[in-house]
Design an enzyme around this catalytic site. Structure first.
Site, short mmCIF file in Angstrom:
data_model
loop_
_atom_site.label_atom_id
_atom_site.label_comp_id
_atom_site.label_asym_id
_atom_site.label_seq_id
_atom_site.Cartn_x
_atom_site.Cartn_y
_atom_site.Cartn_z
N TYR A 87 30.90 -16.42 -16.53
CA TYR A 87 32.20 -15.80 -17.37
C TYR A 87 31.35 -15.21 -18.53
CZ TYR A 87 35.44 -17.66 -14.32
OH TYR A 87 36.09 -17.79 -13.16
N HIS A 119 27.70 -14.78 -2.67
CA HIS A 119 28.58 -14.85 -3.65
C HIS A 119 28.14 -14.19 -4.77
CE1 HIS A 119 32.15 -15.86 -5.93
NE2 HIS A 119 31.42 -16.78 -6.55
N PHE A 120 27.19 -14.91 -5.35
CA PHE A 120 26.64 -14.49 -6.63
C PHE A 120 26.06 -13.05 -6.81
CE2 PHE A 120 25.21 -19.05 -7.78
CZ PHE A 120 26.44 -19.05 -8.54
N HIS A 121 25.85 -12.66 -5.69
CA HIS A 121 25.36 -11.14 -5.32
C HIS A 121 26.44 -10.01 -5.59
CE1 HIS A 121 21.22 -12.76 -4.56
NE2 HIS A 121 20.81 -11.57 -4.76
N HIS A 181 28.60 -23.03 -14.95
CA HIS A 181 29.75 -22.16 -14.67
C HIS A 181 30.42 -21.28 -15.84
CE1 HIS A 181 32.96 -20.94 -12.24
NE2 HIS A 181 34.02 -21.04 -13.37
N ARG A 238 20.54 -22.25 1.94
CA ARG A 238 20.31 -21.50 0.52
C ARG A 238 18.94 -21.73 -0.01
NH1 ARG A 238 23.77 -22.71 -4.90
NH2 ARG A 238 23.04 -21.15 -6.33
N ARG A 239 17.95 -20.56 -0.66
CA ARG A 239 16.91 -20.88 -1.38
C ARG A 239 15.80 -21.00 -0.30
NH1 ARG A 239 20.19 -24.82 -4.40
NH2 ARG A 239 20.94 -24.06 -6.40
#
Length: 547
Positions: free
Chosen positions: A225, A372-374, A221, A437-438
């Site tokens: 950041y 979301h990550f993209h 996590h 996912r994946r």
């Protein structure tokens, strides 16, 4: 005193990092294109290339290699610009760190390409990779530590020679980010050295899966950041100078970075909400701590738009949004990061869904998370990194960005945004319908819901293809700025704080206090549940002699 230009030797160190980062972008982006094509069910990988092989290449090269190299290169340049030329010792540490990371990347990539490490960038147990994969990633982490300690040394030297003065804001932000990185990577280093390497080498037969995942997400996590804070550095410090305005508040910027340090690390359990073996009370506590990070995010949004509005008003803007028209939309150095800021609005909303215990149940382990990550890394962060490249590379290479390259950079930003809109929107929608996912089409093609997911996979392929075009465009620009652009002087823009801003409190640089609070929060959030995991480990993992 600030130097107006990064020292030539420091510039070579920074550029070496940037070259590796953009090579990783090309290779990782190609793997990503192949992924979305395979997921349509209409494309087969050539030869004996496996789907999870390219998925691992994509994740490792973009989420770990591209980001780490770019960030460290940018931060060395930022320290040289704001805290003075690096000493020979610090520069040597930077080169040692660079070569350790590069060698580690080469080792890791070799075993992925040999199909000996198709374990994704999360390398979840019980999936097992070749020991070389773990050794390579460990070298990347150790190399980043060497570079980080070089940065700490340079910062300490500035403080000693400028007693009583407030540290340059960009330098302060760099140190915050590297402190967070150092503390966070202790988790992944422990997992590598104490669990994965002995296990992959055959020294032990079993591994504690829950402990390994907990150590990864202790790191995973704050990794988000570590990606994001350099973008925040640009938004706070660089963008005001580019638009001709002032930093709204130096103190507010520093406080937001301190809060990111405090609340980004002790929150890994919100990635493990569906995993047994963790007491629900501790999951709840870490979810609450996760939501605390909303505060510095909103502080950042307030500060940035206050800067934009003050600039617009100074140019005669009237009305509620009149300042919006005054912004330099034709300047790619501003346009790319600003579009990244806009994408961060839905990205942040999606993050709240992921961190919420109830809503997470709907989207957990679906392709929503990938979408979301993209939005966060692959759009908000990466577009800001591209914006950095448009002035940092010519500054370091002694060249200037031409009007033609600036126009191409504007087009590149639009192409990237369109591609990501198609791909990420389709991922979010398919995730809400339960698309995993994946996974590739071959693994879920027989599922009853698969027909519902196919149109969204097609949109992902369209978006991914457009994004790869965006990668080609940014590489054309980077190559031009590095080797072919006209010779000249390009500014390294550093904003000045507005005159009416409050004075920065000295407590913000009390490192003993803030690092102490960070450690206290980590111990509070992890000590009891970690002891519980070890004491109540499954019978197989209890045989793991290292615990």
């Amino acid at each position: 005193m600030w130097s107006n230009k990064v020292d030539r030797k420091d510039g070579k160190l920074a550029m070496a990092h940037l070259y590796v980062a953009f090579i990783a972008l090309l290779l990782g982006g190609l793997a990503g294109l192949l992924q979305v094509l395979v997921r349509t069910g209409e494309f087969q990988l050539p030869g004996n290339i496996g789907y999870y092989q390219i998925l691992t290449v994509h994740g490792v090269l973009l989420a770990l290699v591209l980001t780490t190299f770019f960030i460290i290169g940018f931060q060395f340049a930022g320290l040289s610009r704001t805290a003075g030329t690096l000493s020979s010792g610090v520069r040597k540490a930077g080169w040692i760190g660079f070569w350790l990371m590069t060698i580690g990347t080469a080792i890791t990539a070799t075993f992925i390409l040999l199909n000996e490490a198709s374990v994704l960038y999360t390398f979840y147990a019980p999936l097992q990779a070749h020991p070389g994969f773990y050794i390579g990633l460990t070298l990347v982490v150790v190399g980043s530590w060497v570079s980080g300690f070089g940065m700490f040394t340079h910062y300490s030297k500035w403080k000693k020679t400028n007693k009583g003065k407030v540290t340059p804001l960009l330098s302060f932000m760099v140190i915050i980010n590297m402190v967070m990185w150092l503390v966070a990577t202790l988790g992944v280093a422990a997992a590598m050295l104490v669990q994965f390497l002995p296990w992959s080498l055959g020294f032990v037969d079993t591994i504690d899966v829950l402990v390994s995942r907990t150590l990864f997400w202790y790191f995973g996590h704050p990794l988000v950041y570590f990606w994001l804070l350099p973008a925040y550095m640009v938004w706070y410090v660089i963008i005001p100078k580019i638009i001709g305005g002032k930093i709204f508040s130096d103190a507010l910027a520093r406080l937001s970075f301190i809060l990111f340090l405090l609340f980004s690390i002790p929150v890994g359990f919100h990635h493990q909400l569906t995993e047994p073996g963790i007491d629900p009370t501790w999951k709840f506590i870490q979810v609450a701590l996760t939501f605390m990070v909303v505060i510095p995010s909103l502080m950042t949004a307030f500060s940035l738009f206050a800067t934009f509005e003050l600039y617009g008003r100074s140019k005669g803007a009237t009305g509620l949004f009149g300042w919006f028209k005054k912004l330099p939309w034709g300047d790619a150095r501003f346009f790319a990061p600003f579009v990244g800021m806009l994408f961060f609005i839905p990205a942040g909303a999606g993050g709240l869904v992921n961190a919420s215990h109830q809503l997470n149940q709907v989207v957990h382990n679906t392709i929503w998370v990938t979408g979301h990550f993209h939005l966060t890394l692959a759009t908000s962060v990466i577009l800001t990194f591209f914006g950095i490249a448009y002035w940092l590379i010519p500054h370091l290479t002694g060249r200037v960005m031409t009007k033609a390259m600036n126009k191409l950079a504007i087009v590149q930003t639009i192409v990237w945004s369109v591609g990501m809109f198609f791909m990420s929107s389709a991922m979010h929608a398919a995730g809400l319908l339960g698309a995993p996912r994946r996974s590739s089409f071959s693994t879920y093609g027989d599922a009853p819901q698969a027909l519902e997911w196919i149109p969204y996979q097609m949109f992902q392929a369209i978006g991914g293809s457009i994004l790869f075009l965006g990668i080609i465009l940014i590489l054309i620009i980077v190559i031009n700025l590095s080797f072919f652009a006209p010779k000249g002087e390009t500014d390294f823009p550093i904003g000045e704080t507005a005159e009416q801003a409050e004075k920065t409190p000295a407590i913000f640089e009390n490192w003993k206090l803030w690092i102490g609070v960070t450690i206290a929060l980590i111990l509070f959030a992890y000590t009891v549940p970690f002891i519980d995991m070890i004491q109540n480990a499954p019978p197989g993992s209890k045989g793991f002699k290292f615990w």
